[in-house]
Design a protein around this motif. Structure first.
Motif, PDB file in Angstrom:
ATOM      1  N   ALA A   2       0.986  -1.190   0.242  1.00 10.33           N
ATOM      2  CA  ALA A   2      -0.108   0.062  -0.127  1.00 10.33           C
ATOM      3  C   ALA A   2       0.871   1.328   0.027  1.00 10.33           C
ATOM      4  O   ALA A   2       2.156   1.256   0.147  1.00 10.33           O
ATOM      5  CB  ALA A   2      -0.791  -0.028   1.253  1.00 10.33           C
ATOM      6  N   PHE A   3       0.361   2.260  -0.257  1.00 20.65           N
ATOM      7  CA  PHE A   3       0.971   3.726   0.008  1.00 20.65           C
ATOM      8  C   PHE A   3       0.371   4.677   1.016  1.00 20.65           C
ATOM      9  O   PHE A   3      -0.841   4.699   0.959  1.00 20.65           O
ATOM     10  CB  PHE A   3       0.832   4.393  -1.748  1.00 20.65           C
ATOM     11  N   CYS A   4       1.281   5.377   1.523  1.00 19.57           N
ATOM     12  CA  CYS A   4       0.923   6.205   2.392  1.00 19.57           C
ATOM     13  C   CYS A   4      -0.023   7.355   1.753  1.00 19.57           C
ATOM     14  O   CYS A   4       0.682   8.211   0.850  1.00 19.57           O
ATOM     15  CB  CYS A   4       2.120   6.678   3.353  1.00 19.57           C
ATOM     16  N   PRO A   5      -1.009   7.809   2.241  1.00 14.22           N
ATOM     17  CA  PRO A   5      -1.809   8.893   1.652  1.00 14.22           C
ATOM     18  C   PRO A   5      -1.010  10.405   1.944  1.00 14.22           C
ATOM     19  O   PRO A   5      -1.090  11.082   1.197  1.00 14.22           O
ATOM     20  CB  PRO A   5      -3.041   9.037   2.049  1.00 14.22           C
ATOM     21  N   LYS A   6      -0.302  10.396   2.941  1.00 11.46           N
ATOM     22  CA  LYS A   6       0.394  11.564   3.245  1.00 11.46           C
ATOM     23  C   LYS A   6       1.842  12.024   2.605  1.00 11.46           C
ATOM     24  O   LYS A   6       1.990  12.982   1.866  1.00 11.46           O
ATOM     25  CB  LYS A   6       0.808  11.733   4.799  1.00 11.46           C
ATOM     26  N   CYS A   7       2.457  11.132   2.470  1.00 12.63           N
ATOM     27  CA  CYS A   7       3.950  11.019   1.973  1.00 12.63           C
ATOM     28  C   CYS A   7       4.217  10.278   0.737  1.00 12.63           C
ATOM     29  O   CYS A   7       5.274  10.455  -0.043  1.00 12.63           O
ATOM     30  CB  CYS A   7       5.073  10.792   2.760  1.00 12.63           C
ATOM     31  N   GLY A   8       3.380   9.246   0.548  1.00 13.45           N
ATOM     32  CA  GLY A   8       3.248   8.369  -0.812  1.00 13.45           C
ATOM     33  C   GLY A   8       4.373   7.381  -0.779  1.00 13.45           C
ATOM     34  O   GLY A   8       4.643   6.549  -1.740  1.00 13.45           O
ATOM     35  N   ALA A   9       5.108   6.950   0.598  1.00 13.51           N
ATOM     36  CA  ALA A   9       5.979   6.060   0.813  1.00 13.51           C
ATOM     37  C   ALA A   9       5.121   4.650   0.591  1.00 13.51           C
ATOM     38  O   ALA A   9       4.114   4.516   0.938  1.00 13.51           O
ATOM     39  CB  ALA A   9       6.497   6.100   1.761  1.00 13.51           C
ATOM     40  N   GLN A  10       5.840   3.627   0.048  1.00 11.49           N
ATOM     41  CA  GLN A  10       5.364   2.284   0.102  1.00 11.49           C
ATOM     42  C   GLN A  10       5.246   1.654   1.235  1.00 11.49           C
ATOM     43  O   GLN A  10       6.480   1.711   1.842  1.00 11.49           O
ATOM     44  CB  GLN A  10       6.185   1.446  -1.083  1.00 11.49           C
ATOM     45  N   GLN A  11       4.245   0.901   1.610  1.00  8.45           N
ATOM     46  CA  GLN A  11       4.125   0.471   3.194  1.00  8.45           C
ATOM     47  C   GLN A  11       3.737  -1.065   2.810  1.00  8.45           C
ATOM     48  O   GLN A  11       2.947  -1.313   1.829  1.00  8.45           O
ATOM     49  CB  GLN A  11       3.290   0.981   3.831  1.00  8.45           C
ATOM     50  N   ASP A  12       3.831  -1.775   3.743  1.00  7.46           N
ATOM     51  CA  ASP A  12       3.335  -3.259   3.764  1.00  7.46           C
ATOM     52  C   ASP A  12       1.920  -3.110   4.403  1.00  7.46           C
ATOM     53  O   ASP A  12       1.713  -2.087   5.144  1.00  7.46           O
ATOM     54  CB  ASP A  12       4.208  -3.971   4.933  1.00  7.46           C
ATOM     55  N   SER A  13       1.144  -4.177   3.885  1.00  8.29           N
ATOM     56  CA  SER A  13      -0.447  -3.850   4.317  1.00  8.29           C
ATOM     57  C   SER A  13      -0.549  -4.053   5.856  1.00  8.29           C
ATOM     58  O   SER A  13      -1.754  -3.846   6.273  1.00  8.29           O
ATOM     59  CB  SER A  13      -1.047  -4.698   3.402  1.00  8.29           C
ATOM     60  N   SER A  14       0.355  -4.813   6.457  1.00 11.81           N
ATOM     61  CA  SER A  14       0.303  -5.191   7.891  1.00 11.81           C
ATOM     62  C   SER A  14       0.509  -4.007   8.856  1.00 11.81           C
ATOM     63  O   SER A  14       0.388  -4.101  10.106  1.00 11.81           O
ATOM     64  CB  SER A  14       1.041  -6.677   8.176  1.00 11.81           C
ATOM     65  N   VAL A  15       1.198  -3.127   8.641  1.00 12.00           N
ATOM     66  CA  VAL A  15       1.623  -1.835   9.191  1.00 12.00           C
ATOM     67  C   VAL A  15       0.519  -1.030   9.515  1.00 12.00           C
ATOM     68  O   VAL A  15      -0.314  -0.767   8.813  1.00 12.00           O
ATOM     69  CB  VAL A  15       2.831  -1.083   8.625  1.00 12.00           C
ATOM     70  N   ARG A  16       0.554  -0.444  10.743  1.00 14.33           N
ATOM     71  CA  ARG A  16      -0.432   0.492  11.155  1.00 14.33           C
ATOM     72  C   ARG A  16      -0.073   2.052  10.889  1.00 14.33           C
ATOM     73  O   ARG A  16      -0.792   2.817  10.436  1.00 14.33           O
ATOM     74  CB  ARG A  16      -0.885   0.365  12.679  1.00 14.33           C
ATOM     75  N   PHE A  17       1.224   2.317  11.123  1.00 16.68           N
ATOM     76  CA  PHE A  17       1.744   3.588  10.956  1.00 16.68           C
ATOM     77  C   PHE A  17       3.074   3.544   9.834  1.00 16.68           C
ATOM     78  O   PHE A  17       3.737   2.656   9.571  1.00 16.68           O
ATOM     79  CB  PHE A  17       2.506   4.163  12.276  1.00 16.68           C
ATOM     80  N   CYS A  18       2.921   4.557   9.045  1.00 11.24           N
ATOM     81  CA  CYS A  18       3.837   4.932   7.970  1.00 11.24           C
ATOM     82  C   CYS A  18       5.442   4.911   8.432  1.00 11.24           C
ATOM     83  O   CYS A  18       5.533   5.396   9.442  1.00 11.24           O
ATOM     84  CB  CYS A  18       3.647   6.265   7.197  1.00 11.24           C
ATOM     85  N   THR A  19       6.049   4.339   7.847  1.00 15.47           N
ATOM     86  CA  THR A  19       7.490   4.076   8.411  1.00 15.47           C
ATOM     87  C   THR A  19       8.354   5.343   7.948  1.00 15.47           C
ATOM     88  O   THR A  19       9.501   5.566   8.565  1.00 15.47           O
ATOM     89  CB  THR A  19       8.135   2.846   7.729  1.00 15.47           C
ATOM     90  N   LYS A  20       7.823   6.303   7.002  1.00 13.13           N
ATOM     91  CA  LYS A  20       8.496   7.590   6.632  1.00 13.13           C
ATOM     92  C   LYS A  20       7.877   8.574   7.611  1.00 13.13           C
ATOM     93  O   LYS A  20       8.870   9.291   8.157  1.00 13.13           O
ATOM     94  CB  LYS A  20       8.472   7.514   5.303  1.00 13.13           C
ATOM     95  N   CYS A  21       6.810   8.822   7.494  1.00 17.49           N
ATOM     96  CA  CYS A  21       6.301   9.994   8.199  1.00 17.49           C
ATOM     97  C   CYS A  21       5.391   9.790   9.440  1.00 17.49           C
ATOM     98  O   CYS A  21       5.210  10.709  10.147  1.00 17.49           O
ATOM     99  CB  CYS A  21       5.496  10.900   7.199  1.00 17.49           C
ATOM    100  N   GLY A  22       5.269   8.577   9.755  1.00 14.69           N
ATOM    101  CA  GLY A  22       4.454   8.238  11.006  1.00 14.69           C
ATOM    102  C   GLY A  22       2.832   8.323  11.033  1.00 14.69           C
ATOM    103  O   GLY A  22       2.144   8.367  11.874  1.00 14.69           O
ATOM    104  N   TYR A  23       2.379   8.559   9.664  1.00 12.33           N
ATOM    105  CA  TYR A  23       0.906   8.763   9.616  1.00 12.33           C
ATOM    106  C   TYR A  23       0.433   7.332   9.778  1.00 12.33           C
ATOM    107  O   TYR A  23       0.620   6.490   9.434  1.00 12.33           O
ATOM    108  CB  TYR A  23       0.554   9.149   8.363  1.00 12.33           C
ATOM    109  N   ASP A  24      -0.823   7.692  10.593  1.00 11.27           N
ATOM    110  CA  ASP A  24      -1.631   6.573  10.846  1.00 11.27           C
ATOM    111  C   ASP A  24      -2.525   5.765   9.663  1.00 11.27           C
ATOM    112  O   ASP A  24      -3.656   6.607   9.119  1.00 11.27           O
ATOM    113  CB  ASP A  24      -2.600   6.874  12.227  1.00 11.27           C
ATOM    114  N   LEU A  25      -2.047   4.904   9.005  1.00  7.04           N
ATOM    115  CA  LEU A  25      -2.622   4.529   7.783  1.00  7.04           C
ATOM    116  C   LEU A  25      -3.784   3.860   8.287  1.00  7.04           C
ATOM    117  O   LEU A  25      -4.745   3.679   7.119  1.00  7.04           O
ATOM    118  CB  LEU A  25      -1.895   3.244   7.423  1.00  7.04           C
TER     119      LEU A  25
END
Length: 157
Positions: A2-25
Protein backbone atom coordinates in the motif's frame (compact mmCIF):
# COMPACT_ATOMS: atom_id res chain seq x y z
CA UNK A 1 1.60 -3.32 -0.70
CA UNK A 2 0.00 0.00 0.00
CA UNK A 3 1.01 3.64 -0.20
CA UNK A 4 0.90 6.27 2.52
CA UNK A 5 -1.66 8.95 1.56
CA UNK A 6 0.41 11.64 3.30
CA UNK A 7 3.93 11.11 1.90
CA UNK A 8 3.42 8.45 -0.78
CA UNK A 9 5.90 5.95 0.69
CA UNK A 10 5.35 2.30 -0.11
CA UNK A 11 4.18 0.32 2.96
CA UNK A 12 3.36 -3.26 3.86
CA UNK A 13 -0.34 -3.83 4.33
CA UNK A 14 0.28 -5.19 7.85
CA UNK A 15 1.74 -1.96 9.32
CA UNK A 16 -0.42 0.59 11.07
CA UNK A 17 1.86 3.64 10.86
CA UNK A 18 3.89 4.87 7.91
CA UNK A 19 7.58 4.09 8.33
CA UNK A 20 8.61 7.42 6.74
CA UNK A 21 6.27 10.04 8.24
CA UNK A 22 4.42 8.20 11.05
CA UNK A 23 0.94 8.78 9.55
CA UNK A 24 -1.79 6.50 10.95
CA UNK A 25 -2.67 4.32 7.96
CA UNK A 26 -5.73 2.82 9.69
CA UNK A 27 -7.24 6.26 10.36
CA UNK A 28 -8.84 6.57 6.95
CA UNK A 29 -9.60 2.86 6.47
CA UNK A 30 -13.38 3.33 6.63
CA UNK A 31 -13.23 6.39 4.41
CA UNK A 32 -11.09 4.63 1.81
CA UNK A 33 -13.50 1.68 1.65
CA UNK A 34 -16.42 3.97 0.94
CA UNK A 35 -14.71 6.19 -1.61
CA UNK A 36 -13.25 5.47 -5.01
CA UNK A 37 -9.96 7.18 -4.22
CA UNK A 38 -7.20 6.44 -6.67
CA UNK A 39 -3.59 7.01 -5.66
CA UNK A 40 -2.19 9.85 -7.77
CA UNK A 41 0.76 7.77 -8.98
CA UNK A 42 -1.34 4.77 -10.02
CA UNK A 43 -1.50 5.96 -13.60
CA UNK A 44 2.27 5.64 -13.96
CA UNK A 45 1.89 1.90 -14.63
CA UNK A 46 3.57 -1.09 -13.05
CA UNK A 47 5.88 -3.81 -14.23
CA UNK A 48 3.11 -6.38 -13.62
CA UNK A 49 0.96 -4.82 -16.35
CA UNK A 50 3.74 -5.40 -18.90
CA UNK A 51 5.29 -8.57 -17.43
CA UNK A 52 2.63 -10.64 -15.62
CA UNK A 53 5.21 -12.86 -13.87
CA UNK A 54 7.19 -10.04 -12.28
CA UNK A 55 6.83 -8.42 -8.90
CA UNK A 56 4.60 -5.32 -9.31
CA UNK A 57 6.62 -2.18 -8.63
CA UNK A 58 5.29 1.24 -9.60
CA UNK A 59 7.45 3.25 -11.97
CA UNK A 60 7.93 6.91 -11.18
CA UNK A 61 9.47 9.69 -13.10
CA UNK A 62 11.51 12.10 -10.95
CA UNK A 63 8.73 14.69 -11.14
CA UNK A 64 6.14 12.17 -9.87
CA UNK A 65 8.25 10.62 -7.12
CA UNK A 66 6.82 11.33 -3.66
CA UNK A 67 8.95 13.73 -1.67
CA UNK A 68 9.50 12.95 2.01
CA UNK A 69 8.08 15.54 4.33
CA UNK A 70 9.93 16.83 7.36
CA UNK A 71 8.37 15.48 10.53
CA UNK A 72 8.05 17.99 13.36
CA UNK A 73 6.80 17.58 16.93
CA UNK A 74 3.53 19.30 15.95
CA UNK A 75 2.84 16.58 13.34
CA UNK A 76 2.90 13.86 16.00
CA UNK A 77 -0.19 12.86 17.99
CA UNK A 78 -0.35 14.40 21.48
CA UNK A 79 0.52 11.14 23.23
CA UNK A 80 3.78 10.79 21.24
CA UNK A 81 5.10 14.34 21.46
CA UNK A 82 8.51 14.69 23.10
CA UNK A 83 9.00 16.56 26.35
CA UNK A 84 11.13 19.70 26.39
CA UNK A 85 14.01 20.43 28.74
CA UNK A 86 11.82 22.63 30.96
CA UNK A 87 9.25 19.83 31.19
CA UNK A 88 11.88 17.44 32.51
CA UNK A 89 13.03 20.10 34.99
CA UNK A 90 9.46 20.77 36.14
CA UNK A 91 8.56 17.11 36.54
CA UNK A 92 11.84 16.46 38.41
CA UNK A 93 10.94 19.30 40.78
CA UNK A 94 7.39 17.94 41.18
CA UNK A 95 8.61 14.40 41.89
CA UNK A 96 11.09 15.65 44.51
CA UNK A 97 8.31 17.10 46.73
CA UNK A 98 8.16 14.66 49.67
CA UNK A 99 4.64 13.20 49.77
CA UNK A 100 2.71 14.82 46.93
CA UNK A 101 5.55 14.25 44.49
CA UNK A 102 5.81 10.58 45.35
CA UNK A 103 2.07 10.13 44.82
CA UNK A 104 2.24 11.96 41.48
CA UNK A 105 5.24 9.83 40.51
CA UNK A 106 3.31 6.63 41.13
CA UNK A 107 0.24 7.94 39.29
CA UNK A 108 2.25 8.97 36.21
CA UNK A 109 4.33 5.77 36.24
CA UNK A 110 1.27 3.54 36.45
CA UNK A 111 -0.41 5.04 33.40
CA UNK A 112 -1.98 8.25 34.63
CA UNK A 113 -0.13 10.24 31.98
CA UNK A 114 -1.39 10.17 28.42
CA UNK A 115 1.99 11.17 27.00
CA UNK A 116 4.15 8.07 26.64
CA UNK A 117 7.36 10.07 27.15
CA UNK A 118 6.13 11.44 30.49
CA UNK A 119 5.07 7.95 31.57
CA UNK A 120 8.49 6.53 30.65
CA UNK A 121 10.27 9.38 32.46
CA UNK A 122 8.17 8.77 35.59
CA UNK A 123 8.98 5.06 35.43
CA UNK A 124 12.71 5.73 35.13
CA UNK A 125 12.57 8.25 38.00
CA UNK A 126 10.71 5.67 40.10
CA UNK A 127 13.32 2.99 39.32
CA UNK A 128 16.12 5.38 40.28
CA UNK A 129 14.26 6.16 43.54
CA UNK A 130 13.95 2.45 44.34
CA UNK A 131 17.64 1.82 43.61
CA UNK A 132 18.63 4.71 45.89
CA UNK A 133 16.32 3.43 48.64
CA UNK A 134 17.79 -0.07 48.39
CA UNK A 135 21.34 1.32 48.58
CA UNK A 136 20.54 3.38 51.69
CA UNK A 137 18.95 0.38 53.42
CA UNK A 138 21.94 -1.77 52.45
CA UNK A 139 24.43 0.73 53.89
CA UNK A 140 22.42 0.98 57.13
CA UNK A 141 22.36 -2.81 57.47
CA UNK A 142 26.14 -2.97 56.91
CA UNK A 143 26.74 -0.25 59.51
CA UNK A 144 24.55 -2.00 62.09
CA UNK A 145 26.08 -5.43 61.33
CA UNK A 146 29.62 -4.17 61.87
CA UNK A 147 28.72 -2.85 65.29
CA UNK A 148 28.77 0.81 64.34
CA UNK A 149 26.14 3.00 65.81
CA UNK A 150 24.15 5.60 63.96
CA UNK A 151 26.26 8.28 65.67
CA UNK A 152 28.89 7.60 62.97
CA UNK A 153 26.47 9.19 60.52
CA UNK A 154 26.24 12.29 62.73
CA UNK A 155 30.01 12.72 62.57
CA UNK A 156 29.92 12.62 58.76
CA UNK A 157 27.61 15.59 58.54
Amino acid sequence: MAFCPKCGAQQDSSVRFCTKCGYDLMQDENESRNSNYEFPFASAGTDAQENPGSNPQPRYTPAQAPRPQELTANDLPHHLRPLGAWSYFGYSFLFSIPLVGFIMLIVFACGGAQNINLRNYARSYFCAFLILLILVVFVLIILLATGSSLSVLDNLF
